[in-house]
Design a protein around this motif. Structure first.
Motif, PDB file in Angstrom:
ATOM      1  N   ASP A   1       2.124   9.170   9.145  1.00 41.66           N
ATOM      2  CA  ASP A   1       0.777   9.112   8.209  1.00 41.66           C
ATOM      3  C   ASP A   1      -0.501   8.623   8.876  1.00 41.66           C
ATOM      4  O   ASP A   1      -0.387   7.949   9.660  1.00 41.66           O
ATOM      5  CB  ASP A   1       0.991   8.522   7.020  1.00 41.66           C
ATOM      6  N   ARG A   2      -1.584   9.283   8.308  1.00 46.73           N
ATOM      7  CA  ARG A   2      -2.899   8.679   8.779  1.00 46.73           C
ATOM      8  C   ARG A   2      -3.508   8.094   7.539  1.00 46.73           C
ATOM      9  O   ARG A   2      -3.544   9.055   6.406  1.00 46.73           O
ATOM     10  CB  ARG A   2      -3.852   9.750   9.461  1.00 46.73           C
ATOM     11  N   TYR A   3      -3.922   6.904   7.611  1.00 48.79           N
ATOM     12  CA  TYR A   3      -4.804   6.267   6.459  1.00 48.79           C
ATOM     13  C   TYR A   3      -6.206   6.392   6.664  1.00 48.79           C
ATOM     14  O   TYR A   3      -6.829   5.812   7.899  1.00 48.79           O
ATOM     15  CB  TYR A   3      -4.323   4.929   6.329  1.00 48.79           C
TER      16      TYR A   3
ATOM     17  N   ARG B   1       3.316  -2.046   6.947  1.00 48.74           N
ATOM     18  CA  ARG B   1       2.559  -0.786   6.416  1.00 48.74           C
ATOM     19  C   ARG B   1       1.163  -1.499   5.804  1.00 48.74           C
ATOM     20  O   ARG B   1      -0.004  -1.219   5.914  1.00 48.74           O
ATOM     21  CB  ARG B   1       3.361   0.204   5.464  1.00 48.74           C
TER      22      ARG B   1
ATOM     23  N   ARG C   1      -4.173   8.533   2.162  1.00 52.09           N
ATOM     24  CA  ARG C   1      -3.034   8.665   2.890  1.00 52.09           C
ATOM     25  C   ARG C   1      -2.841  10.403   3.269  1.00 52.09           C
ATOM     26  O   ARG C   1      -2.745  11.024   2.433  1.00 52.09           O
ATOM     27  CB  ARG C   1      -1.976   8.216   2.409  1.00 52.09           C
TER      28      ARG C   1
ATOM     29  N   THR D   1      -3.209   5.671  11.990  1.00 49.37           N
ATOM     30  CA  THR D   1      -1.907   6.181  11.969  1.00 49.37           C
ATOM     31  C   THR D   1      -0.770   5.019  12.016  1.00 49.37           C
ATOM     32  O   THR D   1      -0.975   4.101  12.665  1.00 49.37           O
ATOM     33  CB  THR D   1      -1.464   7.440  13.224  1.00 49.37           C
TER      34      THR D   1
ATOM     35  N   LEU E   1      -2.910  -1.747   6.358  1.00 47.29           N
ATOM     36  CA  LEU E   1      -3.748  -1.627   5.562  1.00 47.29           C
ATOM     37  C   LEU E   1      -4.732  -2.690   5.402  1.00 47.29           C
ATOM     38  O   LEU E   1      -6.019  -2.518   5.182  1.00 47.29           O
ATOM     39  CB  LEU E   1      -3.094  -1.097   4.125  1.00 47.29           C
TER      40      LEU E   1
ATOM     41  N   ASN F   1      -5.341   6.661  -2.491  1.00 44.16           N
ATOM     42  CA  ASN F   1      -4.292   5.723  -2.491  1.00 44.16           C
ATOM     43  C   ASN F   1      -4.529   4.183  -2.358  1.00 44.16           C
ATOM     44  O   ASN F   1      -4.224   3.456  -1.772  1.00 44.16           O
ATOM     45  CB  ASN F   1      -3.550   5.778  -1.275  1.00 44.16           C
TER      46      ASN F   1
ATOM     47  N   GLU G   1      -2.426   0.955  -2.859  1.00 41.43           N
ATOM     48  CA  GLU G   1      -1.403   0.566  -1.782  1.00 41.43           C
ATOM     49  C   GLU G   1      -2.065  -0.310  -0.877  1.00 41.43           C
ATOM     50  O   GLU G   1      -1.472  -1.061  -0.390  1.00 41.43           O
ATOM     51  CB  GLU G   1      -1.257   1.882  -0.770  1.00 41.43           C
TER      52      GLU G   1
END
Length: 198
Positions: A124-126, A166, A105, A156, A170, A65, A68
């Protein structure tokens, strides 16, 4: 005939496109500072040239991902070498390779029923993992060495997070990972490539 109908139609015709376009307007995207290391002093290597390559392609991994993120992890990992490494010798070569810059993700399991309605859960966990390798050698001095460093970060996020929130998560995840990578390479290059550092 109702005399007000033509006026009402005219008003509707004028304002309906505006209302519809307002519904399609995306949220304002926030701007993040550029992640760069150009402000730091160069790491001078006793080689004639430095080649920067990547063995990782995010597009080859369906679950990656990277798109993103405000900046591509793979590109930033390569840019670190452009920002910090400098060839100052007359012979030899250094090869800097982005081995991995994996961004994933992972959807997290959530409660169902009444429990789900009563609390805000992590959705979600990145996961971010960056590995780079620096190999350098000078045939004139007979010195050579290799450095490999890996940094990993995970974060998370809650289910009610906005798009801008979000993106901020990131950005911070990537910024922290790159600063960690920079610190590790600053320490390991003199340790393992000491005779080639000028």
């Amino acid at each position: 005939m109702n005399p007000h109908k033509p006026i009402a139609r005219l008003v509707l015709a004028l304002f309906l496109p505006l209302l519809l376009s307002a519904c399609d307007t995306p949220p304002d995207r926030q701007r993040f500072p550029e992640i760069t290391f150009q402000h730091l002093p160069p790491i001078n290597l006793d080689v004639a040239q430095i080649e920067i390559t990547s063995d990782y392609r995010s597009t080859e991994h369906a679950d990656d991902n990277a798109a993103e993120y405000p900046e591509a992890p793979e590109q930033l990992a390569a840019d670190w070498a452009r920002d910090r490494l400098k060839a100052v010798g007359s012979r030899g070569q250094a090869n800097y390779t982005v081995v991995e810059a994996r961004a994933v993700r992972v959807p997290l399991p959530r409660s169902s029923g009444l429990n789900a309605a009563l609390k805000t859960e992590q959705s979600d966990r990145y996961d971010l993992s960056i590995t780079v390798r620096l190999e350098a050698g000078n045939p004139l001095s007979g010195k050579s060495g290799t450095v490999t460093e890996t940094v990993t970060r995970s974060q998370t996020v809650p289910e009610n997070m906005t798009l801008n929130q979000r993106e901020a998560v990131l950005f911070n995840l990537l910024d922290t990972a790159m600063k960690d990578l920079n610190a590790r390479l600053e320490a390991s290059i003199p340790q393992y490539l000491g005779p080639l550092v000028r």
